[in-house]
Design a protein around this motif. Structure first.
Motif, PDB file in Angstrom:
ATOM      1  N   VAL A 124       7.532   0.337  -0.027  1.00  0.00           N
ATOM      2  CA  VAL A 124       8.828   1.009  -0.170  1.00  0.00           C
ATOM      3  C   VAL A 124       9.916  -0.016  -0.497  1.00  0.00           C
ATOM      4  CG1 VAL A 124      10.581   2.408   0.994  1.00  0.00           C
ATOM      5  CG2 VAL A 124       8.143   2.866   1.395  1.00  0.00           C
ATOM      6  N   SER A 125       9.875  -1.159   0.186  1.00  0.00           N
ATOM      7  CA  SER A 125      10.855  -2.212  -0.068  1.00  0.00           C
ATOM      8  C   SER A 125      10.788  -2.679  -1.520  1.00  0.00           C
ATOM      9  CB  SER A 125      10.611  -3.386   0.880  1.00  0.00           C
ATOM     10  OG  SER A 125      11.505  -4.444   0.622  1.00  0.00           O
ATOM     11  N   GLY A 126       9.563  -2.871  -2.013  1.00  0.00           N
ATOM     12  CA  GLY A 126       9.393  -3.294  -3.398  1.00  0.00           C
ATOM     13  C   GLY A 126       9.885  -2.253  -4.388  1.00  0.00           C
ATOM     14  N   ASP A 140       4.070   8.447   5.692  1.00  0.00           N
ATOM     15  CA  ASP A 140       2.821   8.465   6.463  1.00  0.00           C
ATOM     16  C   ASP A 140       1.781   7.618   5.741  1.00  0.00           C
ATOM     17  OD1 ASP A 140      -0.025   9.607   6.916  1.00  0.00           O
ATOM     18  OD2 ASP A 140       1.118  10.473   8.578  1.00  0.00           O
ATOM     19  N   LEU A 141       1.107   6.771   6.508  1.00  0.00           N
ATOM     20  CA  LEU A 141      -0.011   5.998   5.981  1.00  0.00           C
ATOM     21  C   LEU A 141      -1.151   6.092   6.983  1.00  0.00           C
ATOM     22  CD1 LEU A 141      -0.971   4.079   3.667  1.00  0.00           C
ATOM     23  CD2 LEU A 141      -0.408   2.196   5.211  1.00  0.00           C
ATOM     24  N   ASN A 142      -2.154   6.856   6.618  1.00  0.00           N
ATOM     25  CA  ASN A 142      -3.337   7.012   7.476  1.00  0.00           C
ATOM     26  C   ASN A 142      -2.990   7.474   8.886  1.00  0.00           C
ATOM     27  OD1 ASN A 142      -4.942   6.064   5.315  1.00  0.00           O
ATOM     28  ND2 ASN A 142      -4.552   3.937   5.923  1.00  0.00           N
ATOM     29  N   GLY A 143      -2.013   8.387   8.966  1.00  0.00           N
ATOM     30  CA  GLY A 143      -1.644   8.945  10.253  1.00  0.00           C
ATOM     31  C   GLY A 143      -0.553   8.204  10.991  1.00  0.00           C
ATOM     32  N   GLU A 180       0.863  -1.182   0.000  1.00  0.00           N
ATOM     33  CA  GLU A 180       0.000   0.000   0.000  1.00  0.00           C
ATOM     34  C   GLU A 180       0.897   1.228   0.000  1.00  0.00           C
ATOM     35  OE1 GLU A 180      -3.848   1.845   2.387  1.00  0.00           O
ATOM     36  OE2 GLU A 180      -2.937  -0.057   3.013  1.00  0.00           O
ATOM     37  N   GLU A 181       0.723   2.098  -0.985  1.00  0.00           N
ATOM     38  CA  GLU A 181       1.621   3.235  -1.154  1.00  0.00           C
ATOM     39  C   GLU A 181       1.395   4.295  -0.078  1.00  0.00           C
ATOM     40  OE1 GLU A 181       2.978   6.589  -4.474  1.00  0.00           O
ATOM     41  OE2 GLU A 181       1.469   5.068  -4.981  1.00  0.00           O
ATOM     42  N   PRO A 182       2.461   4.642   0.672  1.00  0.00           N
ATOM     43  CA  PRO A 182       2.340   5.704   1.678  1.00  0.00           C
ATOM     44  C   PRO A 182       2.677   7.064   1.074  1.00  0.00           C
ATOM     45  CG  PRO A 182       4.476   4.686   1.883  1.00  0.00           C
ATOM     46  CD  PRO A 182       3.798   4.005   0.709  1.00  0.00           C
ATOM     47  N   GLU A 183       2.489   8.106   1.860  1.00  0.00           N
ATOM     48  CA  GLU A 183       2.832   9.465   1.449  1.00  0.00           C
ATOM     49  C   GLU A 183       4.155   9.851   2.091  1.00  0.00           C
ATOM     50  OE1 GLU A 183       1.197  14.076   1.988  1.00  0.00           O
ATOM     51  OE2 GLU A 183       0.140  12.382   2.907  1.00  0.00           O
ATOM     52  N   LYS A 184       5.066  10.382   1.295  1.00  0.00           N
ATOM     53  CA  LYS A 184       6.321  10.872   1.847  1.00  0.00           C
ATOM     54  C   LYS A 184       6.072  12.236   2.484  1.00  0.00           C
ATOM     55  CE  LYS A 184       9.919  10.183  -0.698  1.00  0.00           C
ATOM     56  NZ  LYS A 184      10.996  10.360  -1.723  1.00  0.00           N
ATOM     57  N   VAL A 185       6.569  12.428   3.727  1.00  0.00           N
ATOM     58  CA  VAL A 185       6.300  13.674   4.448  1.00  0.00           C
ATOM     59  C   VAL A 185       7.593  14.255   4.994  1.00  0.00           C
ATOM     60  CG1 VAL A 185       3.950  12.999   5.078  1.00  0.00           C
ATOM     61  CG2 VAL A 185       5.857  12.429   6.614  1.00  0.00           C
ATOM     62  N   GLU A 186       7.555  15.537   5.318  1.00  0.00           N
ATOM     63  CA  GLU A 186       8.683  16.220   5.940  1.00  0.00           C
ATOM     64  C   GLU A 186       8.587  16.026   7.451  1.00  0.00           C
ATOM     65  OE1 GLU A 186      12.164  18.807   5.671  1.00  0.00           O
ATOM     66  OE2 GLU A 186      11.049  17.571   4.248  1.00  0.00           O
ATOM     67  N   PRO A 187       9.583  15.423   8.085  1.00  0.00           N
ATOM     68  CA  PRO A 187       9.482  15.151   9.522  1.00  0.00           C
ATOM     69  C   PRO A 187       9.636  16.415  10.364  1.00  0.00           C
ATOM     70  CG  PRO A 187      11.654  14.550   8.733  1.00  0.00           C
ATOM     71  CD  PRO A 187      10.854  14.932   7.518  1.00  0.00           C
ATOM     72  N   SER A 188       9.052  16.390  11.551  1.00  0.00           N
ATOM     73  CA  SER A 188       9.195  17.469  12.526  1.00  0.00           C
ATOM     74  C   SER A 188       9.613  16.856  13.859  1.00  0.00           C
ATOM     75  CB  SER A 188       7.881  18.226  12.690  1.00  0.00           C
ATOM     76  OG  SER A 188       6.902  17.372  13.253  1.00  0.00           O
ATOM     77  N   MET A 189       9.936  17.685  14.827  1.00  0.00           N
ATOM     78  CA  MET A 189      10.353  17.177  16.129  1.00  0.00           C
ATOM     79  C   MET A 189       9.279  16.305  16.764  1.00  0.00           C
ATOM     80  SD  MET A 189      13.460  17.752  17.108  1.00  0.00           S
ATOM     81  CE  MET A 189      13.350  17.577  18.900  1.00  0.00           C
ATOM     82  N   SER A 190       8.012  16.616  16.514  1.00  0.00           N
ATOM     83  CA  SER A 190       6.932  15.826  17.111  1.00  0.00           C
ATOM     84  C   SER A 190       6.919  14.394  16.584  1.00  0.00           C
ATOM     85  CB  SER A 190       5.585  16.495  16.853  1.00  0.00           C
ATOM     86  OG  SER A 190       5.324  16.578  15.460  1.00  0.00           O
TER      87      SER A 190
END
Length: 269
Positions: free
Chosen positions: A221-223, A186-189, A144-154
């Motif tokens: 991602v592995s695939g 990120d995948l569904n939070g 299932e394809e996730p969304e690439k996101v910019e990480p934050s300290m949280s």
């Protein structure tokens, strides 16, 4: 002829590819990172014109000198060459500490790597953290394809954050390093990170339900990276969840009920 330790050169690549092909069933990553590591505290042990060993020191956030890539060709093991490389890297660490570039040396190793553990204990290292690393087959999950996101300290919920087989302490400096060296999805939070070239994943929220939700995204991602398998690094606190983790499709490389990844540290200043 006595062995010599020197900086790695481009022409050393065939020797290192040969060693990588004979290590971990041909699954060693050294050949893949050779060009990236070249010229960056990456050393080889040469004997009679042949490269028979390697060692690397990587600068990490928090003034840490991270030791990695210590290898000895299978045909030359048991002769003290590993200890020779280890001693050389300790001396390098001391020189960097004197220049104010690092304050400690750290490394991680598998719990069955008795030679590395013995060398560490004899030279003043101590275990500072323990983790579990699990394996998984990419085709065991419906990707299932996730969304690439910019990480934050949280997103950095762990005090010590695995990025592949490197570990960084939570800080603003570590966050910037992660942004350069890893990707967060990120995948569904539910979020996880992985180094840009590897397939060892770190969930940023740990629990059976959240892992179950994230594994298909990790498989995706592995695939995409052409891997038939991937790994998941989890804190030692998941020990009570071992039966449930195995039901999710994760497996331990060697049967154990204890953490199988040890993070060592030696303070230099």
């Amino acid at each position: 002829m006595n062995p010599t330790i020197r900086e790695t050169r481009p022409e050393d690549k065939p020797f290192i590819e040969e060693m990588a092909g004979l290590t971990w069933g041909g699954g060693d990553y050294l050949a893949r990172v050779f060009d990236e590591w070249l010229g960056d505290n990456f050393y080889v042990l040469e004997l009679d014109g042949k490269v028979i060993g390697t060692a690397k020191l990587t600068l990490l956030p928090g003034k840490v000198g991270w030791l990695e890539g210590l290898r000895v060709h299978p045909n030359y093991r048991g002769r003290g060459y590993g200890r020779l490389l280890h001693s050389f890297m300790l001396d390098l660490g001391k020189k960097l500490a004197q220049k104010g570039r690092i304050e400690a040396l750290e490394f991680a190793t598998y719990f069955l790597n008795r030679e590395s553990i013995s060398m560490a204990e004899k030279t003043g290292f101590s275990v500072k953290a323990k983790f579990f690393v699990f394996g998984a087959r990419t085709d065991s999950f419906e990707p299932e394809e996730p969304e690439k996101v910019e990480p934050s300290m949280s997103d950095l919920t762990l005090g010590l954050i695995p990025v592949g087989w490197r570990f960084v302490r939570r800080s603003e400096e570590a966050l910037e390093w992660i942004r350069k060296n890893a990707e967060v999805y990120d995948l569904n939070g539910f979020r996880f990170l992985v180094s840009k070239k590897g397939t060892t994943f770190t969930p940023l929220d740990v629990g059976l339900a959240t892992l179950k939700a994230m594994l298909p995204a990790m498989a995706w991602v592995s695939g995409e990276r052409g891997r038939e398998s991937f790994d998941v690094m989890l804190t030692s606190g998941v020990k009570p969840l071992l039966p449930g983790l195995k039901r999710l499709g994760l497996y331990l490389w060697d049967e154990t009920d204890e953490p199988n990844v040890l993070v060592f540290r030696k303070k230099l200043k």
